[in-house]
Motif scaffolding. Structure first.
Motif, PDB file in Angstrom:
ATOM      1  N   ASP A 101       0.839  -1.210   0.000  1.00  0.00           N
ATOM      2  CA  ASP A 101       0.000   0.000   0.000  1.00  0.00           C
ATOM      3  C   ASP A 101       0.870   1.254   0.000  1.00  0.00           C
ATOM      4  O   ASP A 101       0.604   2.206  -0.739  1.00  0.00           O
ATOM      5  N   ALA A 104       2.432   1.742  -3.398  1.00  0.00           N
ATOM      6  CA  ALA A 104       1.431   2.252  -4.344  1.00  0.00           C
ATOM      7  C   ALA A 104       1.205   3.756  -4.114  1.00  0.00           C
ATOM      8  O   ALA A 104       1.124   4.543  -5.066  1.00  0.00           O
ATOM      9  N   ASP A 105       1.126   4.173  -2.844  1.00  0.00           N
ATOM     10  CA  ASP A 105       0.959   5.605  -2.523  1.00  0.00           C
ATOM     11  C   ASP A 105       2.140   6.421  -3.023  1.00  0.00           C
ATOM     12  O   ASP A 105       1.977   7.505  -3.579  1.00  0.00           O
ATOM     13  N   ARG A 107       4.169   5.639  -5.493  1.00  0.00           N
ATOM     14  CA  ARG A 107       4.122   5.689  -6.959  1.00  0.00           C
ATOM     15  C   ARG A 107       3.085   6.699  -7.431  1.00  0.00           C
ATOM     16  O   ARG A 107       3.325   7.433  -8.373  1.00  0.00           O
ATOM     17  N   ASP A 108       1.918   6.700  -6.774  1.00  0.00           N
ATOM     18  CA  ASP A 108       0.859   7.647  -7.153  1.00  0.00           C
ATOM     19  C   ASP A 108       1.321   9.086  -6.965  1.00  0.00           C
ATOM     20  O   ASP A 108       1.079   9.941  -7.814  1.00  0.00           O
ATOM     21  N   SER A 109       1.987   9.355  -5.822  1.00  0.00           N
ATOM     22  CA  SER A 109       2.416  10.733  -5.566  1.00  0.00           C
ATOM     23  C   SER A 109       3.533  11.133  -6.523  1.00  0.00           C
ATOM     24  O   SER A 109       3.600  12.294  -6.933  1.00  0.00           O
ATOM     25  N   ALA A 111       3.866  10.022  -9.600  1.00  0.00           N
ATOM     26  CA  ALA A 111       3.262  10.166 -10.934  1.00  0.00           C
ATOM     27  C   ALA A 111       2.486  11.480 -11.060  1.00  0.00           C
ATOM     28  O   ALA A 111       2.346  12.012 -12.169  1.00  0.00           O
ATOM     29  N   SER A 112       1.993  12.019  -9.942  1.00  0.00           N
ATOM     30  CA  SER A 112       1.190  13.234 -10.012  1.00  0.00           C
ATOM     31  C   SER A 112       2.056  14.484 -10.007  1.00  0.00           C
ATOM     32  O   SER A 112       1.524  15.591 -10.107  1.00  0.00           O
ATOM     33  N   ARG A 113       3.369  14.348  -9.963  1.00  0.00           N
ATOM     34  CA  ARG A 113       4.258  15.538  -9.970  1.00  0.00           C
ATOM     35  C   ARG A 113       4.603  15.975 -11.350  1.00  0.00           C
ATOM     36  O   ARG A 113       4.721  15.379 -12.300  1.00  0.00           O
TER      37      ARG A 113
END
Length: 113
Positions: A101, A104-105, A107-109, A111-113
């Motif tokens: 988890d 994944a968090d 990676r998500d953060s 990717a949003s940069r």
């Protein structure tokens, strides 16, 4: 051991469990008594090393040995040991899920940069 605080006794138990060969022996004995030659076939260690680890487990009261003719059988002294190993697997699975988890968090953060 009579005068030792419970937390020290618990620490000693976990030190005894803190060896891969001893854990593997306990896992193999969960399904019932096993002769030494079967343990040796499953665990890739020298016979003298296995004998030493079995002696540690015996002294700690986690396994017992009995004879059937020329064969020495080892078994768990209590089903609680099998439950402890099962609980250990559950804890490790929960920790792994938490790490997945977190990954994944991250990676998500990223990717949003």
């Amino acid at each position: 051991m009579g005068n030792m605080p419970l937390y020290e006794i618990k620490a000693e138990l976990f030190r005894t469990l803190g060896h891969p060969t001893r854990i593997r022996v306990l896992e193999l004995l969960q399904d019932g008594p096993r002769p030494v030659h079967e343990l040796l076939a499953e665990i890739e260690v020298e016979a003298s090393n296995l004998s030493q680890q079995l002696a540690v487990l015996r002294r700690a009261g986690l396994v017992r040995s009995s004879r059937e003719g020329a064969t020495v059988l080892y078994s768990l002294t209590t089903a609680d040991i099998a439950r402890l190993l099962h609980d250990g697997r559950r804890i490790l699975a929960a920790l792994a899920a938490d790490q997945q988890d977190l990954l994944a968090d991250l990676r998500d953060s990223a990717a949003s940069r």
